[in-house]
Design a protein around this motif. Sequence first.
Motif, PDB file in Angstrom:
ATOM      1  N   PHE A  73      -0.161  12.590   0.954  1.00  0.00           N
ATOM      2  CA  PHE A  73       0.612  12.145  -0.196  1.00  0.00           C
ATOM      3  C   PHE A  73       0.331  13.009  -1.424  1.00  0.00           C
ATOM      4  CE2 PHE A  73       1.254   8.407   2.362  1.00  0.00           C
ATOM      5  CZ  PHE A  73       2.500   7.949   1.972  1.00  0.00           C
ATOM      6  N   GLY A  74      -0.889  13.544  -1.516  1.00  0.00           N
ATOM      7  CA  GLY A  74      -1.219  14.420  -2.633  1.00  0.00           C
ATOM      8  C   GLY A  74      -0.367  15.683  -2.628  1.00  0.00           C
ATOM      9  N   MET A  75      -0.139  16.259  -1.448  1.00  0.00           N
ATOM     10  CA  MET A  75       0.695  17.455  -1.365  1.00  0.00           C
ATOM     11  C   MET A  75       2.132  17.159  -1.779  1.00  0.00           C
ATOM     12  SD  MET A  75      -0.580  19.557   1.986  1.00  0.00           S
ATOM     13  CE  MET A  75      -0.084  18.274   3.140  1.00  0.00           C
ATOM     14  N   LEU A  76       2.577  15.913  -1.577  1.00  0.00           N
ATOM     15  CA  LEU A  76       3.961  15.556  -1.903  1.00  0.00           C
ATOM     16  C   LEU A  76       4.212  15.510  -3.410  1.00  0.00           C
ATOM     17  CD1 LEU A  76       4.710  12.737   0.702  1.00  0.00           C
ATOM     18  CD2 LEU A  76       5.550  15.084   0.725  1.00  0.00           C
ATOM     19  N   ILE A  77       3.210  15.112  -4.177  1.00  0.00           N
ATOM     20  CA  ILE A  77       3.427  14.931  -5.618  1.00  0.00           C
ATOM     21  C   ILE A  77       2.975  16.137  -6.439  1.00  0.00           C
ATOM     22  CG2 ILE A  77       3.137  12.444  -5.360  1.00  0.00           C
ATOM     23  CD1 ILE A  77       0.414  12.794  -6.806  1.00  0.00           C
ATOM     24  N   GLU A  78       2.407  17.140  -5.797  1.00  0.00           N
ATOM     25  CA  GLU A  78       1.907  18.293  -6.555  1.00  0.00           C
ATOM     26  C   GLU A  78       3.027  19.019  -7.301  1.00  0.00           C
ATOM     27  OE1 GLU A  78      -2.059  19.547  -3.944  1.00  0.00           O
ATOM     28  OE2 GLU A  78      -0.238  20.785  -3.893  1.00  0.00           O
ATOM     29  N   ASN A  79       4.201  19.085  -6.712  1.00  0.00           N
ATOM     30  CA  ASN A  79       5.300  19.788  -7.360  1.00  0.00           C
ATOM     31  C   ASN A  79       5.782  19.044  -8.604  1.00  0.00           C
ATOM     32  OD1 ASN A  79       6.824  22.235  -7.053  1.00  0.00           O
ATOM     33  ND2 ASN A  79       8.628  20.966  -6.686  1.00  0.00           N
ATOM     34  N   ILE A  80       5.669  17.706  -8.592  1.00  0.00           N
ATOM     35  CA  ILE A  80       6.099  16.916  -9.755  1.00  0.00           C
ATOM     36  C   ILE A  80       5.201  17.194 -10.955  1.00  0.00           C
ATOM     37  CG2 ILE A  80       6.385  14.560 -10.628  1.00  0.00           C
ATOM     38  CD1 ILE A  80       7.097  13.685  -7.828  1.00  0.00           C
ATOM     39  N   PHE A  81       3.899  17.287 -10.709  1.00  0.00           N
ATOM     40  CA  PHE A  81       2.946  17.498 -11.797  1.00  0.00           C
ATOM     41  C   PHE A  81       2.576  18.969 -11.989  1.00  0.00           C
ATOM     42  CE2 PHE A  81       2.205  13.078 -10.514  1.00  0.00           C
ATOM     43  CZ  PHE A  81       2.261  12.450 -11.744  1.00  0.00           C
ATOM     44  N   SER A  82       3.282  19.867 -11.288  1.00  0.00           N
ATOM     45  CA  SER A  82       2.971  21.310 -11.358  1.00  0.00           C
ATOM     46  C   SER A  82       1.498  21.563 -11.070  1.00  0.00           C
ATOM     47  CB  SER A  82       3.353  21.886 -12.733  1.00  0.00           C
ATOM     48  OG  SER A  82       4.738  21.773 -12.947  1.00  0.00           O
ATOM     49  N   TRP A  83       0.977  20.798 -10.119  1.00  0.00           N
ATOM     50  CA  TRP A  83      -0.434  20.924  -9.753  1.00  0.00           C
ATOM     51  C   TRP A  83      -0.592  22.105  -8.798  1.00  0.00           C
ATOM     52  CZ3 TRP A  83      -4.397  18.425 -11.899  1.00  0.00           C
ATOM     53  CH2 TRP A  83      -5.645  18.473 -11.258  1.00  0.00           C
ATOM     54  N   SER A  84      -1.476  23.013  -9.131  1.00  0.00           N
ATOM     55  CA  SER A  84      -1.592  24.272  -8.381  1.00  0.00           C
ATOM     56  C   SER A  84      -2.390  24.089  -7.101  1.00  0.00           C
ATOM     57  CB  SER A  84      -2.247  25.342  -9.261  1.00  0.00           C
ATOM     58  OG  SER A  84      -3.526  24.902  -9.709  1.00  0.00           O
ATOM     59  N   GLY A  85      -1.881  23.206  -6.220  1.00  0.00           N
ATOM     60  CA  GLY A  85      -2.520  22.941  -4.938  1.00  0.00           C
ATOM     61  C   GLY A  85      -1.729  23.540  -3.796  1.00  0.00           C
ATOM     62  N   ILE A  86      -2.169  23.232  -2.595  1.00  0.00           N
ATOM     63  CA  ILE A  86      -1.557  23.845  -1.419  1.00  0.00           C
ATOM     64  C   ILE A  86      -0.168  23.286  -1.146  1.00  0.00           C
ATOM     65  CG2 ILE A  86      -2.534  22.200   0.237  1.00  0.00           C
ATOM     66  CD1 ILE A  86      -2.978  24.638   2.098  1.00  0.00           C
ATOM     67  N   SER A 143       0.827  -1.218   0.000  1.00  0.00           N
ATOM     68  CA  SER A 143       0.000   0.000   0.000  1.00  0.00           C
ATOM     69  C   SER A 143       0.859   1.265   0.000  1.00  0.00           C
ATOM     70  CB  SER A 143      -0.995  -0.019   1.166  1.00  0.00           C
ATOM     71  OG  SER A 143      -0.324  -0.061   2.401  1.00  0.00           O
ATOM     72  N   PHE A 144       0.779   2.058   1.063  1.00  0.00           N
ATOM     73  CA  PHE A 144       1.461   3.343   1.073  1.00  0.00           C
ATOM     74  C   PHE A 144       2.937   3.249   1.434  1.00  0.00           C
ATOM     75  CE2 PHE A 144      -2.863   5.173   1.445  1.00  0.00           C
ATOM     76  CZ  PHE A 144      -2.767   6.055   0.379  1.00  0.00           C
ATOM     77  N   SER A 145       3.456   2.037   1.614  1.00  0.00           N
ATOM     78  CA  SER A 145       4.904   1.899   1.742  1.00  0.00           C
ATOM     79  C   SER A 145       5.582   2.089   0.389  1.00  0.00           C
ATOM     80  CB  SER A 145       5.260   0.525   2.307  1.00  0.00           C
ATOM     81  OG  SER A 145       4.834  -0.508   1.446  1.00  0.00           O
ATOM     82  N   MET A 146       4.790   2.074  -0.678  1.00  0.00           N
ATOM     83  CA  MET A 146       5.302   2.334  -2.027  1.00  0.00           C
ATOM     84  C   MET A 146       5.669   3.814  -2.142  1.00  0.00           C
ATOM     85  SD  MET A 146       3.286   1.694  -5.604  1.00  0.00           S
ATOM     86  CE  MET A 146       2.869   0.034  -5.054  1.00  0.00           C
ATOM     87  N   PRO A 147       6.890   4.150  -2.569  1.00  0.00           N
ATOM     88  CA  PRO A 147       7.298   5.566  -2.676  1.00  0.00           C
ATOM     89  C   PRO A 147       6.544   6.283  -3.790  1.00  0.00           C
ATOM     90  CG  PRO A 147       9.003   4.127  -3.566  1.00  0.00           C
ATOM     91  CD  PRO A 147       7.978   3.227  -2.942  1.00  0.00           C
ATOM     92  N   VAL A 148       5.722   7.254  -3.423  1.00  0.00           N
ATOM     93  CA  VAL A 148       4.892   7.938  -4.416  1.00  0.00           C
ATOM     94  C   VAL A 148       5.724   8.814  -5.338  1.00  0.00           C
ATOM     95  CG1 VAL A 148       2.731   7.877  -3.125  1.00  0.00           C
ATOM     96  CG2 VAL A 148       4.379   9.693  -2.683  1.00  0.00           C
ATOM     97  N   PHE A 149       6.866   9.333  -4.849  1.00  0.00           N
ATOM     98  CA  PHE A 149       7.730  10.121  -5.728  1.00  0.00           C
ATOM     99  C   PHE A 149       8.228   9.268  -6.898  1.00  0.00           C
ATOM    100  CE2 PHE A 149       8.300  12.949  -2.015  1.00  0.00           C
ATOM    101  CZ  PHE A 149       8.083  14.161  -2.654  1.00  0.00           C
ATOM    102  N   TRP A 150       8.704   8.069  -6.570  1.00  0.00           N
ATOM    103  CA  TRP A 150       9.196   7.166  -7.605  1.00  0.00           C
ATOM    104  C   TRP A 150       8.083   6.757  -8.550  1.00  0.00           C
ATOM    105  CZ3 TRP A 150       7.699   1.984  -8.147  1.00  0.00           C
ATOM    106  CH2 TRP A 150       8.421   1.238  -9.104  1.00  0.00           C
ATOM    107  N   LEU A 151       6.904   6.462  -7.991  1.00  0.00           N
ATOM    108  CA  LEU A 151       5.776   6.055  -8.819  1.00  0.00           C
ATOM    109  C   LEU A 151       5.328   7.198  -9.729  1.00  0.00           C
ATOM    110  CD1 LEU A 151       3.733   3.798  -9.394  1.00  0.00           C
ATOM    111  CD2 LEU A 151       2.292   4.741  -7.579  1.00  0.00           C
ATOM    112  N   ALA A 152       5.324   8.429  -9.213  1.00  0.00           N
ATOM    113  CA  ALA A 152       4.920   9.579 -10.026  1.00  0.00           C
ATOM    114  C   ALA A 152       5.879   9.798 -11.188  1.00  0.00           C
ATOM    115  CB  ALA A 152       4.854  10.826  -9.147  1.00  0.00           C
ATOM    116  N   LEU A 153       7.176   9.738 -10.912  1.00  0.00           N
ATOM    117  CA  LEU A 153       8.159   9.925 -11.985  1.00  0.00           C
ATOM    118  C   LEU A 153       8.093   8.801 -13.006  1.00  0.00           C
ATOM    119  CD1 LEU A 153      11.193  11.142  -9.838  1.00  0.00           C
ATOM    120  CD2 LEU A 153       9.788  12.516 -11.372  1.00  0.00           C
ATOM    121  N   LEU A 154       7.883   7.577 -12.532  1.00  0.00           N
ATOM    122  CA  LEU A 154       7.818   6.423 -13.431  1.00  0.00           C
ATOM    123  C   LEU A 154       6.617   6.525 -14.372  1.00  0.00           C
ATOM    124  CD1 LEU A 154       9.025   3.659 -14.193  1.00  0.00           C
ATOM    125  CD2 LEU A 154       7.523   2.636 -12.468  1.00  0.00           C
ATOM    126  N   LEU A 155       5.441   6.831 -13.818  1.00  0.00           N
ATOM    127  CA  LEU A 155       4.246   6.937 -14.650  1.00  0.00           C
ATOM    128  C   LEU A 155       4.318   8.132 -15.591  1.00  0.00           C
ATOM    129  CD1 LEU A 155       1.334   5.986 -12.203  1.00  0.00           C
ATOM    130  CD2 LEU A 155       2.388   4.602 -13.984  1.00  0.00           C
TER     131      LEU A 155
END
Length: 320
Positions: A255-268, A118-130
Amino acid sequence: MLIALLRKFLLTLITLIILSIISYNILLRDPLNSLNGIGVMTGYFRYVASLLQADLGISYINGEPLTVQMLSVFPATITLCVSALLLSLLIGLPLGFWVAYIQKSTLGKVMTWLGSLSFSMPVFWLALLLLYSASINRWEIAAVGDLHPIYAIQPLTGFRILDILSTDSPHQLKMMQSALHHLILPTLVLGIPSILEVMRFTQERANYVMKQNYIKVAQTRGWSTFRIFRSHVLGNSLPALIPTIARHFTVIFAFGMLIENIFSWSGIGRWLINALAVQDYNAISAGVVVIGGFVLLIDLFTSFLKTLLDPSQKKDWYTK
């Protein structure tokens, strides 16, 4: 039940006070802050009074009120988290019951092991991979930001999809298509570990129900496993999962706040990283208060649901 809610409310209030003290200390690190010229306690009470009036100060970047900035970036994060939560529930809930149904098979054991990740999967790595995979394959969902810059939308609610629906532009359909293309990939990044987590706690709840005496009675009557699941397991599992799902939303939010910078998502999350980069102490302090307060609000709502739905929490209504 009432005592449990009052206790939780008191703990939430104490946590909010601690959160305000942390936020105030961040604000004091700013040498240009007007609170530095007065006493510490006097400054703290003035700061709390400003918070109670929804006055978070102004941004050092553009002089805009931080309350206005929060209202403009928070809906983007909520949109991303809600879409990931819906995806995880649509897939994770039936998958969890199915894994509980076949848990003794080899496939069931493999799925149980996957659920433990589950959330032990690194979301940064998953975001860059996808993002890399979608880009090299030229998928339309390989988009950054939350909308193509060619489209100009008047922000009414802060939620892109709702703002697009409220516009009378002749390109409304194209704008909606662009917004969904930008939403899909970050939703998948959050949704994949979230699906595994929903599957895991759904399976655990179904396994707990399967150990109850009324299940054993149904088995002695010769009921099939499918009939037991349909008649007993589903009905006794889903209500108990509602508080867990509400608390699970806060994990997706983090986790959503962590990946927003990768996708340039205009969130908090991205907004707070930009504030850290320019050392905007007012914005950092406001972000700590708003994010912490939002998480505490969800936790308080979760406790209320748990107390309302769990019969064991209502025993103090019937004492004496």
